[in-house]
Design a protein around this motif. Structure first.
Motif, PDB file in Angstrom:
ATOM      1  N   VAL A  76      -0.699  -5.597   5.966  1.00 10.93           N
ATOM      2  CA  VAL A  76      -0.458  -4.541   4.909  1.00 10.93           C
ATOM      3  C   VAL A  76      -1.565  -4.342   3.952  1.00 10.93           C
ATOM      4  N   ALA A  77      -1.895  -5.718   3.435  1.00 12.42           N
ATOM      5  CA  ALA A  77      -3.074  -5.777   2.316  1.00 12.42           C
ATOM      6  C   ALA A  77      -4.314  -5.272   3.110  1.00 12.42           C
ATOM      7  N   LEU A  78      -4.505  -5.817   4.394  1.00  9.32           N
ATOM      8  CA  LEU A  78      -5.780  -5.653   5.133  1.00  9.32           C
ATOM      9  C   LEU A  78      -5.899  -3.903   5.414  1.00  9.32           C
ATOM     10  N   LYS A  79      -4.721  -3.354   5.847  1.00 13.16           N
ATOM     11  CA  LYS A  79      -4.707  -2.137   6.491  1.00 13.16           C
ATOM     12  C   LYS A  79      -5.108  -1.159   5.555  1.00 13.16           C
ATOM     13  N   GLN A  80      -4.054  -1.304   4.013  1.00 15.41           N
ATOM     14  CA  GLN A  80      -4.169  -0.583   3.000  1.00 15.41           C
ATOM     15  C   GLN A  80      -5.275  -0.997   1.994  1.00 15.41           C
ATOM     16  N   GLU A  81      -5.835  -2.059   2.107  1.00 17.65           N
ATOM     17  CA  GLU A  81      -6.911  -2.217   1.289  1.00 17.65           C
ATOM     18  C   GLU A  81      -6.505  -2.306  -0.270  1.00 17.65           C
ATOM     19  N   LYS A  82      -5.268  -2.919  -0.465  1.00 19.04           N
ATOM     20  CA  LYS A  82      -4.912  -3.166  -1.664  1.00 19.04           C
ATOM     21  C   LYS A  82      -4.110  -4.430  -1.937  1.00 19.04           C
ATOM     22  N   PRO A  83      -3.967  -4.892  -3.244  1.00 21.55           N
ATOM     23  CA  PRO A  83      -3.072  -6.230  -3.126  1.00 21.55           C
ATOM     24  C   PRO A  83      -1.454  -5.951  -2.692  1.00 21.55           C
ATOM     25  N   ILE A  84      -0.858  -7.087  -2.517  1.00 18.30           N
ATOM     26  CA  ILE A  84       0.403  -6.933  -2.226  1.00 18.30           C
ATOM     27  C   ILE A  84       0.890  -8.384  -3.054  1.00 18.30           C
ATOM     28  N   ASN A  85       1.865  -8.177  -3.905  1.00 13.42           N
ATOM     29  CA  ASN A  85       2.199  -9.139  -4.995  1.00 13.42           C
ATOM     30  C   ASN A  85       3.583  -9.531  -4.907  1.00 13.42           C
ATOM     31  N   ASN A  86       3.945 -10.956  -4.958  1.00  9.54           N
ATOM     32  CA  ASN A  86       5.096 -11.503  -4.961  1.00  9.54           C
ATOM     33  C   ASN A  86       6.098 -11.005  -3.960  1.00  9.54           C
ATOM     34  N   ILE A  87       6.007 -10.854  -2.601  1.00  7.52           N
ATOM     35  CA  ILE A  87       6.862 -10.287  -1.738  1.00  7.52           C
ATOM     36  C   ILE A  87       7.629 -11.458  -0.869  1.00  7.52           C
ATOM     37  N   PRO A  88       9.058 -11.139  -1.035  1.00  5.09           N
ATOM     38  CA  PRO A  88       9.827 -12.301  -0.111  1.00  5.09           C
ATOM     39  C   PRO A  88       9.638 -12.075   1.133  1.00  5.09           C
TER      40      PRO A  88
END
Length: 367
Positions: A76-88
């Motif tokens: 998801v971070a690669l595709k959307q080019e944005k950070p993903i934080n603290n996801i279970p």
């Protein structure tokens, strides 16, 4: 020279630091091929970077369990080019399901997107702890069928008047179904007393499960307590929560004053309605459980500091027991010393007879 070889050669010192960290770190290129994972990640997954470097995530992990470019934090971070934080996040590797708290972010090199890095913190241990509690409970119940029934409070050590009063309160509360709040500093015996209350109650043949509210990340405590439905968050699976697993028995919520206020509000509803709802579900599940909780802070201070809701406090403290610290009952120290000497003699095949008077004097004077 490829981009990642250039990055590694220029920033080698950082990778030495990564290998000393407890969190798991992964680096993937923009084609989702593994370029690096640190020592913590190798230990967690049971495999080495040397055998996996360059392989696609699709080769390395089991993607048949609804984990793909829509749900994997890295993808998801690669595709959307944005950070993903603290996801279970749950995922499968080497036939095991791992539960992690994941943060992932794109990597840019000279302004070009070249991949992602992922930082993972293990939460498998929290769920494994609950599973082991259930197994231990089953084994204890099987053993108790053949053993003579004994008073669960008789093995608790201490004859000081303050402590004896606590035992008396606990013994009386065992025969009721009221919520019990145990207040006392860390190490004063709250869980020992909670377990004895359960074992002395009509619920003794059902599970006694504990959760240390201070040890669970805020964004996971609700899923552990209430359970999850498949797909409610990235990698979520259909899973019973602690309350449902303990149905018929007792849940001990240690350090309840460390529970997030949002979860406290939901706990209040459980106490009022005797029902729960899994995360992502619309169906209520009826429960028959008893709640015993503990605090390592004086209740009035906890309420004033905003660490516990006042309405929840009154629900939890139908019976309130204030445990004394060891320094308040120093008369019990000799008996405790004797207990531990006998316990460790048996455990380590030793024959220690006692301690010197000087050591006893130091213990008794310790502040």
């Amino acid at each position: 020279m490829d981009i990642y070889q250039e990055i590694f050669e220029k920033t080698g010192i950082f990778f030495d630091v990564f290998d000393r960290m407890q969190d798991e770190i992964f680096i993937y290129d923009k084609n989702c091929c593994l370029q690096y994972k640190n020592k913590a990640a190798e230990r967690a997954e049971g495999s080495r970077l040397s055998t996996e470097k360059g392989k696609s995530a699709y080769e390395l992990y089991d993607f048949i369990h609804d984990i793909d470019e829509r749900t994997s934090p890295m993808m998801v971070a690669l595709k959307q080019e944005k950070p993903i934080n603290n996801i279970p996040f749950h995922y499968y590797v080497n036939g095991r399901v791992l539960t992690k708290i994941v943060s992932s972010s794109p990597i840019y090199y000279h302004g070009e997107l070249v991949g992602t890095y992922t930082i993972q913190r293990d939460n498998t241990i929290a769920e494994e702890n609950i599973r082991l509690q259930r197994e231990l409970q089953r084994a204890t119940m099987e053993k108790s069928k053949s053993d003579k029934v004994t008073d669960p409070f008789s093995d608790i050590i201490g004859t000081h008047s303050k402590f004896s009063h606590c035992i008396s309160q606990a013994r009386q509360s065992a025969s009721t179904d009221s919520s019990v709040l145990l207040v006392g500093c860390t190490g004063c015996g709250k869980e020992v007393l909670a377990r004895a209350i359960h074992q002395g109650s009509p619920r003794a043949k059902f599970p006694f499960l504990t959760l240390n509210c201070a040890a669970i990340p805020e964004n996971l405590i609700e899923s552990l307590l209430f359970g999850t439905t498949k797909g409610v968050y990235t990698g979520a699976i259909e899973k019973e929560g602690l309350f449902q697993q303990a149905n018929g028995g007792t849940v001990f919520l240690d350090e309840i004053n460390s529970m997030p206020l949002t979860a406290q509000a939901k706990l209040l509803r459980v106490l009022e309605d005797k029902k729960i709802m899994k995360l992502g579900d619309k169906k209520e599940i009826s429960l028959d459980i008893r709640i015993i909780s503990s605090m390592n802070q004086q209740p009035l201070s906890a309420i004033q500091d905003g660490n516990i809701r006042e309405d929840l406090y009154y629900r939890l403290s139908v019976v309130s027991i204030l445990l004394p610290t060891l320094k308040e009952r120093k008369e019990d120290i000799p008996e405790l010393i004797d207990y531990f000497i006998k316990s460790y003699n048996k455990r380590f095949s030793k024959n220690v007879l006692g301690i010197e008077d000087e050591v006893m004097d130091l213990f008794m004077k310790y502040p």
